[in-house]
Design an enzyme around this catalytic site. Structure first.
Site, PDB file in Angstrom:
ATOM      1  N   ASP A  18       0.875  -0.952   0.023  1.00  0.00           N
ATOM      2  CA  ASP A  18       0.079  -0.001   0.195  1.00  0.00           C
ATOM      3  C   ASP A  18       0.927   1.408   0.307  1.00  0.00           C
ATOM      4  O   ASP A  18       2.626   0.392   0.103  1.00  0.00           O
ATOM      5  CB  ASP A  18      -1.338  -0.111   1.096  1.00  0.00           C
ATOM      6  CG  ASP A  18      -1.743   0.861   0.894  1.00  0.00           C
ATOM      7  OD1 ASP A  18      -2.349   1.381   0.664  1.00  0.00           O
ATOM      8  OD2 ASP A  18      -1.257   1.730   2.778  1.00  0.00           O
ATOM      9  N   ASP A  20      -0.541   4.829   0.972  1.00  0.00           N
ATOM     10  CA  ASP A  20      -0.372   5.924   1.795  1.00  0.00           C
ATOM     11  C   ASP A  20      -0.326   5.861   3.379  1.00  0.00           C
ATOM     12  O   ASP A  20      -0.829   4.791   3.779  1.00  0.00           O
ATOM     13  CB  ASP A  20      -1.469   6.708   1.283  1.00  0.00           C
ATOM     14  CG  ASP A  20      -1.389   7.188   0.384  1.00  0.00           C
ATOM     15  OD1 ASP A  20      -0.907   7.366  -0.321  1.00  0.00           O
ATOM     16  OD2 ASP A  20      -2.748   7.794  -0.480  1.00  0.00           O
ATOM     17  N   ASP A 192      -0.901  -0.680   5.958  1.00  0.00           N
ATOM     18  CA  ASP A 192      -1.814   0.373   7.592  1.00  0.00           C
ATOM     19  C   ASP A 192      -3.028   0.657   7.675  1.00  0.00           C
ATOM     20  O   ASP A 192      -3.596   0.939   8.849  1.00  0.00           O
ATOM     21  CB  ASP A 192      -0.930   1.857   6.890  1.00  0.00           C
ATOM     22  CG  ASP A 192      -2.037   2.923   6.998  1.00  0.00           C
ATOM     23  OD1 ASP A 192      -2.952   3.485   6.684  1.00  0.00           O
ATOM     24  OD2 ASP A 192      -2.272   2.428   5.280  1.00  0.00           O
TER      25      ASP A 192
END
Length: 279
Positions: A18, A20, A192
């Site tokens: 991922d 961001d 996250d």
């Protein structure tokens, strides 16, 4: 510790990241809001609103409902934007805005996976016009990102062609595994957000990075490793110091040289003693 070299007699593998708050410390799309304002794409009010969205995103992550509202807002906001202008703005400001917020730990992991022979794939909900240049900056092999519909006039229509989010990320990974021959049981994934649990479940080695509360609970329950990335660093600064794989290689060469030197020294001493005995 990652395996140093992948066994190439086995099926190919990859590491899926991922973007961001996993590889970079902020939202990639929202980070460009000031540049879009300076380019005349958005007004001051939109800049303030995206700044608030960035704050919410950084403060505690974004759940499903917040992500949906953000998607709807950004889709409406970019309606009418000229795609070529967007690409030019991103290219002009990429190093100034993104380079300083890349996590050192993520950059090291990307290097380690490449050293081990794995492909690196960025899988992001942000738009392709933003994610693809970032992926190139990071040295990623492939990018999966949201794609907006582009009209005949070369401008965004405001409609979404493909939304890289939640289960669709997992579906994209499985499709890549089919076309590229990845063995997902031996692949790695990093995120996250709890919204990426389907992606993390798709691989044999999932990792929670700076996880939100929901993902942290899930990771603890499932025994997934939890990683803490907190050192943003410019890639240029990282290149001025040896990477972890390079340090391992230097240490190995040094050890080999020391061993060879010791063998030579012992051999020479034995030879000298032999000559002394003969005399």
């Amino acid at each position: 510790m990652l395996a140093l070299v992948e066994n190439h007699s086995l099926p190919r593998t990859a590491a899926f990241f991922d973007l961001d708050k996993t590889v970079i410390a902020k939202s990639s799309t929202l980070t460009f809001s000031k540049s879009f304002y300076q380019g005349g794409l958005i007004n001051r009010r939109a800049v303030l609103r995206t700044a608030y969205a960035q704050f919410v995103f950084l403060a505690g992550g974004a759940d499903h409902d917040q992500m949906e509202r953000m998607r709807e807002y950004l889709s409406a906001l970019c309606r009418g934007w000229n795609v070529q202008q967007v690409k030019e703005i991103v290219a002009e400001t990429l190093h100034d805005l993104i380079d300083p917020i890349i996590y050192d730990e993520a950059a090291s992991l990307i290097e380690e996976h490449h050293t081990a022979g794995r492909d690196v794939v960025i899988v992001s909900t942000s738009g392709a016009e933003v994610v693809e240049p970032i992926g190139e900056l990071l040295g990623a092999d492939r990018v999966v990102a949201t794609r907006m519909v582009v009209g005949d006039d070369g401008c965004f229509t405001g409609e979404v062609e493909y939304y890289a989010y939640g289960p669709t990320k997992a579906a994209a990974i499985k499709e890549l595994a089919r076309t590229e021959g990845y063995d997902l049981d031996r692949c790695h994934a990093y995120s996250d957000s709890a919204t990426d649990i389907p992606m993390l479940e798709s691989v044999g080695y999932p990792h929670a990075v700076n996880p939100d509360r929901a993902l942290r609970r899930e990771a603890l329950a499932r025994g997934w490793p939890i990683l803490d990335f907190h050192r943003p660093v410019r890639l240029k600064e990282r290149r001025q110091k040896p990477s972890r794989p390079a340090l391992v290689a230097v240490a190995a060469v040094s050890a080999a040289a020391a061993t060879a030197g010791l063998v030579w020294f012992v051999s020479r001493r034995r030879s000298s003693r032999a000559r002394f005995t003969l005399v």
